[in-house]
Scaffold this motif. Sequence first.
Motif, PDB file in Angstrom:
ATOM      1  N   UNK A 252      40.749  50.948  37.790  1.00  7.31           N
ATOM      2  CA  UNK A 252      39.961  51.173  36.572  1.00  7.31           C
ATOM      3  C   UNK A 252      38.495  51.423  36.953  1.00  7.31           C
ATOM      4  N   UNK A 253      37.741  52.141  36.083  1.00  6.97           N
ATOM      5  CA  UNK A 253      36.324  52.405  36.397  1.00  6.97           C
ATOM      6  C   UNK A 253      35.548  51.115  36.685  1.00  6.97           C
ATOM      7  N   UNK A 254      35.804  50.076  35.913  1.00 10.51           N
ATOM      8  CA  UNK A 254      35.086  48.811  36.101  1.00 10.51           C
ATOM      9  C   UNK A 254      35.870  47.914  37.075  1.00 10.51           C
ATOM     10  N   UNK A 255      35.280  47.667  38.236  1.00  9.65           N
ATOM     11  CA  UNK A 255      35.963  46.843  39.247  1.00  9.65           C
ATOM     12  C   UNK A 255      35.681  45.344  39.083  1.00  9.65           C
ATOM     13  N   UNK A 256      34.822  44.984  38.129  1.00  6.01           N
ATOM     14  CA  UNK A 256      34.450  43.562  37.984  1.00  6.01           C
ATOM     15  C   UNK A 256      35.669  42.656  37.750  1.00  6.01           C
ATOM     16  N   UNK A 257      36.613  43.047  36.864  1.00  2.00           N
ATOM     17  CA  UNK A 257      37.780  42.164  36.679  1.00  2.00           C
ATOM     18  C   UNK A 257      38.588  41.993  37.961  1.00  2.00           C
TER      19      UNK A 257
ATOM     20  N   UNK B 108      35.947  39.810  49.277  1.00  2.00           N
ATOM     21  CA  UNK B 108      36.492  40.630  48.185  1.00  2.00           C
ATOM     22  C   UNK B 108      35.407  41.573  47.642  1.00  2.00           C
ATOM     23  N   UNK B 109      34.197  41.074  47.486  1.00  2.00           N
ATOM     24  CA  UNK B 109      33.108  41.934  46.987  1.00  2.00           C
ATOM     25  C   UNK B 109      32.831  43.077  47.958  1.00  2.00           C
TER      26      UNK B 109
ATOM     27  N   UNK C  66      39.777  38.734  39.956  1.00  2.00           N
ATOM     28  CA  UNK C  66      41.208  38.476  40.054  1.00  2.00           C
ATOM     29  C   UNK C  66      41.682  38.397  41.512  1.00  2.00           C
ATOM     30  N   UNK C  67      41.275  39.348  42.348  1.00  2.00           N
ATOM     31  CA  UNK C  67      41.747  39.316  43.746  1.00  2.00           C
ATOM     32  C   UNK C  67      41.208  38.061  44.460  1.00  2.00           C
ATOM     33  N   UNK C  68      39.937  37.713  44.199  1.00  2.00           N
ATOM     34  CA  UNK C  68      39.382  36.509  44.842  1.00  2.00           C
ATOM     35  C   UNK C  68      40.132  35.262  44.368  1.00  2.00           C
ATOM     36  N   UNK C  69      40.402  35.175  43.069  1.00  2.00           N
ATOM     37  CA  UNK C  69      41.121  34.012  42.537  1.00  2.00           C
ATOM     38  C   UNK C  69      42.518  33.914  43.111  1.00  2.00           C
ATOM     39  N   UNK C  70      43.202  35.070  43.174  1.00  2.00           N
ATOM     40  CA  UNK C  70      44.555  35.092  43.762  1.00  2.00           C
ATOM     41  C   UNK C  70      44.518  34.607  45.212  1.00  2.00           C
TER      42      UNK C  70
END
Length: 135
Positions: A48-53, A27-28, A57-61
């Motif tokens: 969004x500008x900040x991809x950290x969330x 994911x990273x 979220x994608x990794x958790x999903x």
Amino acid sequence: MDNSQSETATMTPYDLIGGRAVIQRVVDRFYDLMDTEARFATLRSLHAPDLAPMRASLAGFLCGWAGGPRDWFEANPGKCMMSAHSGLAITRETAAQWLAAMDCAFEDCGLGDHAVATLMIERFAMMSRGMAGAD
Ligand code: HEM
């Protein structure tokens, strides 16, 4: 069936691909590619500008989706991934960019030939097609 075969038979796709650490690495890499490569610029512009969330979220999903820990699903009860994308005006172009970036991320993480990665990409292709409008 010997012991190792029966163990493999009860393992989930999550286990077989290497668990959360491997999924987070893919994911990273996916978001790094999206963030830096011009060929993914249209896809990047939807985010969004900040991809950290999204990295979390994608990794958790994907962990829960692949049969691993379900913390993302517990935190997002009843959330449907197809509905979550329905307002995003996804085109065939951006769906193809998503899939190409994910394919490349698996490859860059050394999983290009991994059977589970191949199956995941096949499923992502179906989901992406469904998420893209008929443009
Ligand atoms: C068809 C191509 C796709 C596009 C263009 C796309 C685009 C997006 C965008 C723009 C967001 C919101 C990002 C933000 O708030 O910054 C998002 C969220 C998300 N996407 Fe996708 N996506 C695609 C396919 C997929 C697929 C196939 C999956 C699952 C395998 C997926 C999983 C997610 C997840 C888990 C979220 C976060 C939802 C949340 O935390 O509320 N996406 N996507």
